[in-house]
Motif scaffolding. Structure first.
Motif, PDB file in Angstrom:
ATOM      1  N   PRO A  31       0.828  -1.208   0.000  1.00  0.00           N
ATOM      2  CA  PRO A  31       0.000   0.000   0.000  1.00  0.00           C
ATOM      3  C   PRO A  31       0.861   1.255   0.000  1.00  0.00           C
ATOM      4  O   PRO A  31       2.001   1.240   0.462  1.00  0.00           O
ATOM      5  CB  PRO A  31      -0.809  -0.120   1.283  1.00  0.00           C
ATOM      6  N   GLN A  32       0.306   2.331  -0.540  1.00  0.00           N
ATOM      7  CA  GLN A  32       1.006   3.616  -0.582  1.00  0.00           C
ATOM      8  C   GLN A  32       0.033   4.713  -0.190  1.00  0.00           C
ATOM      9  O   GLN A  32      -1.175   4.552  -0.296  1.00  0.00           O
ATOM     10  CB  GLN A  32       1.555   3.868  -1.984  1.00  0.00           C
ATOM     11  N   GLY A  33       0.574   5.824   0.249  1.00  0.00           N
ATOM     12  CA  GLY A  33      -0.267   6.963   0.608  1.00  0.00           C
ATOM     13  C   GLY A  33      -0.685   6.934   2.065  1.00  0.00           C
ATOM     14  O   GLY A  33      -0.073   6.283   2.905  1.00  0.00           O
ATOM     15  N   GLU A  34      -1.761   7.637   2.342  1.00  0.00           N
ATOM     16  CA  GLU A  34      -2.262   7.745   3.716  1.00  0.00           C
ATOM     17  C   GLU A  34      -3.093   6.512   4.083  1.00  0.00           C
ATOM     18  O   GLU A  34      -3.880   6.015   3.277  1.00  0.00           O
ATOM     19  CB  GLU A  34      -3.135   8.995   3.847  1.00  0.00           C
ATOM     20  N   SER A  35      -2.910   6.035   5.290  1.00  0.00           N
ATOM     21  CA  SER A  35      -3.660   4.874   5.772  1.00  0.00           C
ATOM     22  C   SER A  35      -5.117   5.240   6.038  1.00  0.00           C
ATOM     23  O   SER A  35      -5.425   6.367   6.417  1.00  0.00           O
ATOM     24  CB  SER A  35      -3.054   4.337   7.076  1.00  0.00           C
ATOM     25  N   ALA A  36      -5.980   4.276   5.843  1.00  0.00           N
ATOM     26  CA  ALA A  36      -7.400   4.464   6.141  1.00  0.00           C
ATOM     27  C   ALA A  36      -7.630   4.292   7.643  1.00  0.00           C
ATOM     28  O   ALA A  36      -6.937   3.517   8.299  1.00  0.00           O
ATOM     29  CB  ALA A  36      -8.233   3.448   5.372  1.00  0.00           C
ATOM     30  N   GLN A  37      -8.583   5.008   8.177  1.00  0.00           N
ATOM     31  CA  GLN A  37      -8.956   4.860   9.585  1.00  0.00           C
ATOM     32  C   GLN A  37      -9.794   3.600   9.776  1.00  0.00           C
ATOM     33  O   GLN A  37      -9.717   2.945  10.806  1.00  0.00           O
ATOM     34  CB  GLN A  37      -9.773   6.078  10.041  1.00  0.00           C
ATOM     35  N   ARG A  38     -10.605   3.275   8.764  1.00  0.00           N
ATOM     36  CA  ARG A  38     -11.494   2.115   8.813  1.00  0.00           C
ATOM     37  C   ARG A  38     -11.221   1.221   7.614  1.00  0.00           C
ATOM     38  O   ARG A  38     -10.859   1.692   6.544  1.00  0.00           O
ATOM     39  CB  ARG A  38     -12.952   2.551   8.810  1.00  0.00           C
ATOM     40  N   CYS A  39     -11.431  -0.054   7.810  1.00  0.00           N
ATOM     41  CA  CYS A  39     -11.213  -1.055   6.772  1.00  0.00           C
ATOM     42  C   CYS A  39     -12.143  -0.793   5.578  1.00  0.00           C
ATOM     43  O   CYS A  39     -13.340  -0.550   5.760  1.00  0.00           O
ATOM     44  CB  CYS A  39     -11.464  -2.452   7.347  1.00  0.00           C
ATOM     45  N   ASP A  40     -11.603  -0.861   4.381  1.00  0.00           N
ATOM     46  CA  ASP A  40     -12.402  -0.655   3.168  1.00  0.00           C
ATOM     47  C   ASP A  40     -13.416  -1.774   2.949  1.00  0.00           C
ATOM     48  O   ASP A  40     -14.423  -1.571   2.274  1.00  0.00           O
ATOM     49  CB  ASP A  40     -11.496  -0.567   1.938  1.00  0.00           C
ATOM     50  N   GLU A  41     -13.179  -2.942   3.510  1.00  0.00           N
ATOM     51  CA  GLU A  41     -14.065  -4.087   3.300  1.00  0.00           C
ATOM     52  C   GLU A  41     -15.152  -4.207   4.366  1.00  0.00           C
ATOM     53  O   GLU A  41     -16.324  -4.313   4.061  1.00  0.00           O
ATOM     54  CB  GLU A  41     -13.252  -5.392   3.254  1.00  0.00           C
ATOM     55  N   CYS A  42     -14.740  -4.207   5.642  1.00  0.00           N
ATOM     56  CA  CYS A  42     -15.702  -4.494   6.726  1.00  0.00           C
ATOM     57  C   CYS A  42     -16.035  -3.279   7.592  1.00  0.00           C
ATOM     58  O   CYS A  42     -16.870  -3.369   8.482  1.00  0.00           O
ATOM     59  CB  CYS A  42     -15.183  -5.627   7.601  1.00  0.00           C
ATOM     60  N   ASP A  43     -15.360  -2.165   7.382  1.00  0.00           N
ATOM     61  CA  ASP A  43     -15.597  -0.912   8.089  1.00  0.00           C
ATOM     62  C   ASP A  43     -15.191  -0.950   9.565  1.00  0.00           C
ATOM     63  O   ASP A  43     -15.584  -0.082  10.341  1.00  0.00           O
ATOM     64  CB  ASP A  43     -17.055  -0.467   7.945  1.00  0.00           C
ATOM     65  N   LYS A  44     -14.404  -1.953   9.968  1.00  0.00           N
ATOM     66  CA  LYS A  44     -13.879  -1.960  11.344  1.00  0.00           C
ATOM     67  C   LYS A  44     -12.730  -0.958  11.433  1.00  0.00           C
ATOM     68  O   LYS A  44     -12.039  -0.686  10.446  1.00  0.00           O
ATOM     69  CB  LYS A  44     -13.369  -3.351  11.718  1.00  0.00           C
ATOM     70  N   ILE A  45     -12.492  -0.454  12.632  1.00  0.00           N
ATOM     71  CA  ILE A  45     -11.390   0.480  12.846  1.00  0.00           C
ATOM     72  C   ILE A  45     -10.057  -0.253  12.704  1.00  0.00           C
ATOM     73  O   ILE A  45      -9.866  -1.335  13.267  1.00  0.00           O
ATOM     74  CB  ILE A  45     -11.499   1.149  14.238  1.00  0.00           C
ATOM     75  N   ILE A  46      -9.146   0.350  11.958  1.00  0.00           N
ATOM     76  CA  ILE A  46      -7.798  -0.203  11.808  1.00  0.00           C
ATOM     77  C   ILE A  46      -6.958   0.357  12.947  1.00  0.00           C
ATOM     78  O   ILE A  46      -6.877   1.583  13.120  1.00  0.00           O
ATOM     79  CB  ILE A  46      -7.193   0.180  10.450  1.00  0.00           C
ATOM     80  N   PRO A  47      -6.349  -0.507  13.761  1.00  0.00           N
ATOM     81  CA  PRO A  47      -5.571  -0.021  14.911  1.00  0.00           C
ATOM     82  C   PRO A  47      -4.451   0.939  14.493  1.00  0.00           C
ATOM     83  O   PRO A  47      -3.841   0.792  13.432  1.00  0.00           O
ATOM     84  CB  PRO A  47      -4.983  -1.303  15.519  1.00  0.00           C
ATOM     85  N   GLN A  48      -4.197   1.916  15.351  1.00  0.00           N
ATOM     86  CA  GLN A  48      -3.163   2.914  15.094  1.00  0.00           C
ATOM     87  C   GLN A  48      -1.808   2.260  14.859  1.00  0.00           C
ATOM     88  O   GLN A  48      -1.058   2.680  13.975  1.00  0.00           O
ATOM     89  CB  GLN A  48      -3.087   3.901  16.272  1.00  0.00           C
ATOM     90  N   ALA A  49      -1.489   1.240  15.634  1.00  0.00           N
ATOM     91  CA  ALA A  49      -0.189   0.562  15.480  1.00  0.00           C
ATOM     92  C   ALA A  49      -0.041  -0.018  14.065  1.00  0.00           C
ATOM     93  O   ALA A  49       1.038   0.052  13.471  1.00  0.00           O
ATOM     94  CB  ALA A  49      -0.046  -0.538  16.520  1.00  0.00           C
ATOM     95  N   ARG A  50      -1.111  -0.571  13.511  1.00  0.00           N
ATOM     96  CA  ARG A  50      -1.055  -1.123  12.144  1.00  0.00           C
ATOM     97  C   ARG A  50      -0.877   0.005  11.124  1.00  0.00           C
ATOM     98  O   ARG A  50      -0.119  -0.119  10.181  1.00  0.00           O
ATOM     99  CB  ARG A  50      -2.324  -1.927  11.843  1.00  0.00           C
TER     100      ARG A  50
END
Length: 88
Positions: A31-50
């Motif tokens: 992946p490139q660019g800015e990370s998403a706050q929520r998963c594009d597939e299931c809409d769960k929050i992506i942990p800050q550490a990830r």
């Protein structure tokens, strides 16, 4: 030792080429660019550490594992077979 139409070291060259191809394939899927706050597939929050560990991440771990499993099912066919292996 090579035989037939293959030159000495052809097997190692084939192995090296296969590894290079896989490394390039893996790099192209990073992946490139800015990370998403929520998963594009299931809409769960992506942990800050990830998000910090993998900039540009778009999927949570569970969804990424599913995508990886689907892609790994298509891997394994060596398109760089030597003439010797094709003649057998």
């Amino acid at each position: 030792m090579a035989g037939g139409f293959a030159k000495d070291g052809a097997v190692q060259e084939q192995i090296d080429a296969s590894i290079d191809d896989e490394i390039n394939r893996a790099r192209s899927h990073l992946p490139q660019g800015e990370s998403a706050q929520r998963c594009d597939e299931c809409d769960k929050i992506i942990p800050q550490a990830r998000r910090e560990a993998l900039p540009g991440v778009r999927l949570c771990i569970a969804c990424q594992e599913l995508v990886d499993q689907q892609h790994s099912a298509n891997v394994g066919y060596n398109r760089r077979g030597s003439k010797d292996s094709q003649l057998r």
